[in-house]
Design a protein around this motif. Sequence first.
Motif, short mmCIF file in Angstrom:
data_model
loop_
_atom_site.label_atom_id
_atom_site.label_comp_id
_atom_site.label_asym_id
_atom_site.label_seq_id
_atom_site.Cartn_x
_atom_site.Cartn_y
_atom_site.Cartn_z
N TYR A 124 5.83 0.21 7.34
CA TYR A 124 5.24 0.36 6.01
C TYR A 124 5.17 -0.96 5.23
O TYR A 124 4.87 -0.95 4.04
CB TYR A 124 6.03 1.39 5.19
N GLN A 172 0.83 -1.22 0.00
CA GLN A 172 0.00 0.00 0.00
C GLN A 172 0.86 1.27 0.00
O GLN A 172 0.51 2.26 -0.63
CB GLN A 172 -0.91 0.00 1.24
N SER A 173 2.01 1.20 0.66
CA SER A 173 2.78 2.43 0.89
C SER A 173 3.74 2.78 -0.23
O SER A 173 4.11 3.94 -0.38
CB SER A 173 3.58 2.31 2.20
N ASP A 174 4.17 1.80 -1.00
CA ASP A 174 5.13 2.14 -2.06
C ASP A 174 4.77 1.52 -3.41
O ASP A 174 5.55 1.66 -4.36
CB ASP A 174 6.56 1.75 -1.64
N ALA A 175 3.62 0.85 -3.49
CA ALA A 175 3.09 0.32 -4.76
C ALA A 175 3.92 -0.81 -5.34
O ALA A 175 3.71 -1.23 -6.47
CB ALA A 175 2.93 1.44 -5.80
N ARG A 176 4.87 -1.33 -4.56
CA ARG A 176 5.70 -2.42 -5.09
C ARG A 176 4.92 -3.74 -5.11
O ARG A 176 4.33 -4.13 -4.12
CB ARG A 176 6.95 -2.59 -4.24
N PRO A 177 4.96 -4.45 -6.23
CA PRO A 177 4.31 -5.77 -6.26
C PRO A 177 5.15 -6.83 -5.53
O PRO A 177 6.38 -6.85 -5.66
CB PRO A 177 4.25 -6.10 -7.76
N ARG A 184 -5.90 1.32 -4.49
CA ARG A 184 -4.70 1.80 -3.79
C ARG A 184 -4.67 3.31 -3.69
O ARG A 184 -4.41 3.86 -2.62
CB ARG A 184 -3.44 1.31 -4.50
N VAL A 185 -4.93 3.98 -4.80
CA VAL A 185 -4.74 5.44 -4.81
C VAL A 185 -5.82 6.17 -4.01
O VAL A 185 -5.67 7.36 -3.71
CB VAL A 185 -4.69 6.00 -6.25
N GLU A 195 -5.23 5.45 2.20
CA GLU A 195 -3.98 5.87 2.81
C GLU A 195 -3.73 5.10 4.10
O GLU A 195 -4.62 4.93 4.93
CB GLU A 195 -3.99 7.39 3.07
#
Lengths: 628, 628
Positions: B567, B469-474, B543-544, B547
């Motif tokens: 995170y 959620q915090s950095d969008a990394r898969p 996601r966007v 928060e």
Amino acid sequence: MAAAWMAHCGIHARIVDKRNSKIFCGQADGLQCRSLEIFDSLGFADRAWKEANHMIEICMWNPGPDGIIHRSDRLPDTIVGQSRFQQIVLHQGRIERFFLDNIKKYSNDGIRIERGVLPESLEIDETKVDDDDAYPVTVKLRQLSDEEAAPKQQETASKGASDGLFRSSLNQEDDEEDLIAQSKARSGDEEIVHAKYVIGCDGARSWTRRTLGFELQGEATDFIWGVMDIIPITDFPDIRMRCAIHSAENGSLMNIPRENGLTRLYIQLKEVTPDASGRADRSKITPENIFSAAQKILSPYKIDYEYCDWWTAYQIGQRVGTNFDAHNRVFLAGDAVHTHSPKAGQGMNVSMQDCFNLGWKVALVAKGIAKRSILSTYQSERREIAQALIDFDHRFSRLFSGRPAKDVMDAEGVSMEVFKDAFLKGNMFASGLSVDYGPSNLVAKSSAQTLATGLPLGMRFNSFKVLNQSDARPWHFQERLKADGRFRIVLFAGNILDPSQKTRVDAFCAALDQPRSFLRRATRDDAPIDSVIDILTIHSAKRVDTELLRDFPAILHPFNTRTGWDYNKVFVDDVSYHEGFGDAYKNYGVDKEKGCVVAVRPDQYVGWVGTLEDFDGLQAYFEGCLAI
Amino acid sequence: MAAAWMAHCGIHARIVDKRNSKIFCGQADGLQCRSLEIFDSLGFADRAWKEANHMIEICMWNPGPDGIIHRSDRLPDTIVGQSRFQQIVLHQGRIERFFLDNIKKYSNDGIRIERGVLPESLEIDETKVDDDDAYPVTVKLRQLSDEEAAPKQQETASKGASDGLFRSSLNQEDDEEDLIAQSKARSGDEEIVHAKYVIGCDGARSWTRRTLGFELQGEATDFIWGVMDIIPITDFPDIRMRCAIHSAENGSLMNIPRENGLTRLYIQLKEVTPDASGRADRSKITPENIFSAAQKILSPYKIDYEYCDWWTAYQIGQRVGTNFDAHNRVFLAGDAVHTHSPKAGQGMNVSMQDCFNLGWKVALVAKGIAKRSILSTYQSERREIAQALIDFDHRFSRLFSGRPAKDVMDAEGVSMEVFKDAFLKGNMFASGLSVDYGPSNLVAKSSAQTLATGLPLGMRFNSFKVLNQSDARPWHFQERLKADGRFRIVLFAGNILDPSQKTRVDAFCAALDQPRSFLRRATRDDAPIDSVIDILTIHSAKRVDTELLRDFPAILHPFNTRTGWDYNKVFVDDVSYHEGFGDAYKNYGVDKEKGCVVAVRPDQYVGWVGTLEDFDGLQAYFEGCLAI
């Protein structure tokens, strides 16, 4: 990077570094896609990929009508679909570690870094620079004492976080002269080295550059920025995203999330300005002042830290070297020939890529495989990149340091739309994938480009998945283009099951196999036929209808009396069981029936494209660059 | 594997091995998907994946009407879509190296293999086996001389390729008694060790098993097979594929392509049969005879070799241990409790998985975190797997060793259709992914299974991609289920932006945070709240639009005064920029609005499923297995 090439190519080399240890914190951290592709060609991209923080999204924060920062945009950090890698962040010390391990693994004669060793003099015997057998460069080396070799950073490390000011652009001092003078007082610690080639990778205040009498040309600005690596304690929602933040009045900040919970903050120091002589007051540059500026920019969000790993500051400037080499015998690379601001994460990448361009050329010339004239392409290819980098940084850093425009009438302010646009355009440059080397005896730009529209001459060989014909394993084709110093011919064999196409492939292979072909002439009689030029095939027939031994001439999968046929050179553009379909012919823009031939440089850049019938053209390409 | 768990969990342990070196060639080589998932949880799947040969396709070869072998089928070697890994082949010595490096990296107190050390006696004080603080097992160890510790293989290695007959099932001798008698003649080389737990991983002729008085039960067959690791020189088209080859009259052969150009041939020796006592004539078992059999089977294709890495032979048999433990204090694992033929590549995998099942249980009980009763699940869970393995091998190896039926009237022959069908069914078993542990205090099978139909209770937590959620990394979600000895709760938070769902999530988190919750009771006051049970969240909102700090209770991303918010615990089922869409809720069979709660064992097996309201059920699950 240069030493890695020497290790992979079996060239005797020495590396000397006046410092007594590698980097443990701070310095560079961003790795672009192209650098990861290069690491993969050397064999260690996986280590970087595993340890790094992956930056996926860029968030733009700008002042709203109320003057309070808010998120105005989200963009992918790496342009989608350009590379199998994305931009990542990992500190320079780890990257140095990967290089050291890689050099150790590949070096036959134990190339290692000789630390605490300083060059004292460098002389070129100009009468010998054109003699292939000569060692025209003479370097005198001095062994420093432990104390002399310790960077100032380490001396003060115990007082708190390490600082990098001793290497900052704000530091105008060069310590080589002092160190040489000091160490001269001792005797017996010097050594004379005779070298064929020398590469100076000694940074923005390069002793090598100054010794050669070359200059960096360009300018500095009034903008001063601080840098801090901290573990943040904050309610700012995008602290784990790369962020470009323009505050209304307090300056700008870039956030780069790092590995191990760290984040790097690039912080504009609006309250520190250079004096009339262009020098900043270094007494004002403290971690407290830098962090206080960050807190103001991020307001109303709160940020604090308990742990700071490293900090420094720099004055933005852009300079590029007048010369990249002396007599093609002594070369300059990296910050020694281009300096700029660090925020776009370009410095380490472009510098490594300088040596990735140079190293194999020096190695192949030293081995007598390539003509010495290819060394001139280092300056012609890399100076253009350096200039583009300087231009990019000039534009980008001024937009970043400018105050955001209040409205369309605010001509002094920077339009956030213009900034975003520059950011997007810069992203392609920053990926390292847009490098396009001009024509030379290594890049034969021609109208044959239409045969492979997805493989532009002068650009790096893009990667799509293909299957090994013999075991059905999917490979990203670039994985087969290893940095071992070999040129490659990629034979797009087309539909090999079509009899007329098979005839064309057979004819091309017969030409390759003739005694006077460049392939035979480039290869020593006692060496394997693929030791200088490696031939890889991608065909477009169905895998299950095709058989290696039945359908492909032997030269495409050479026989060895001890190990049998080579099963790792023929690939097929077909669907995999587990990893989808690379659709390589389509993506490379090559005709599925008729194919084409592509020559690839040892650094993966496309050098020549032609039809299967244009053997003479291919022969001419290799006669132009190889010593045959 | 057991030692790796002790290292990861911080348990003091010793490993003794009577041999003086690790394996350098031969032995096991196949790694199934599940083993690679396990390696990933320990941290080294990437090393195996990079070095191994990837087996992609199985080719079946059978006699045609003319009696000549031809390719009858192609099948994917690994069932598509079951795991992010596929079956690979790498020799056991490299895998041992990865384990040794991993143990060294994670062990606080230097767990290492003590080589050339033999157990001489093992005694259990039955009066103390139920005392948590006791050390009821006493083992006397002997240090062997270098000569005693050298396997016979090494003594003869200089005469040619290494052979593995000294470890073959054809070798009926046990050398422990001799070694003990020899070394007893020396003094001062013995040591008494008091242990809480002992795990005997000492192979098919396990000294530990014999000392405990337990047996392997089962039978041998008349089928004798040879094994050779060679670099083949051949015109057989599928030498780089896994092949199952039935010749008309000359027996069967399996081809397993390996790393470094090697291939392993399993070769039926029709001309070697056991005598009346069931023993084979070992004088007939030579590399020449074995290879000659291979050449006949592969005819009319030619095969030869210059280099042989290793060879051995074995007699097919299937046996399973009567007991897997003594008083839950001494355990047996691997070949010590199940032996079978090697062709399906199961031995090393199932044996490692025995200890992957056992290790964390012993570690958590030793630390006082888990109830000692969980140790009983080792036998209940793994004996069933061993029996299934034996049954599979019994069926499969008889089909493989049988002569192919000439036609449908040939009742004595094996139908190739039946063989293919058994092969396909066996493939799921062979992947290791079908393991389904029965109900116990670690697996609460229940009708709540309908809440997460893609996460069967008792089976391993399947992996799909989700984004941080915090950095969008898969991340493949399984990458977050590391083997660190922690249980996990996966909170499928559903649509967190729906106010009523948010209320449910808040209530669940409030219950977790109460002083009497299992979470608080399982965690020492001075330890981080995630030190025993790690809570990971996957939500299904965009996601966007979401928060971390605004939408999720603090216990889902705990605050630390030095490192700030966590995170790395909240994930979202959303589309990535570069790696597609994992569609995790759909694949896990979880309702996107309402979600559910899943408890996961430290070995990634699903232990409990329930609604967000069934906090009492979750509490009961942990009260059943933890010492709270």
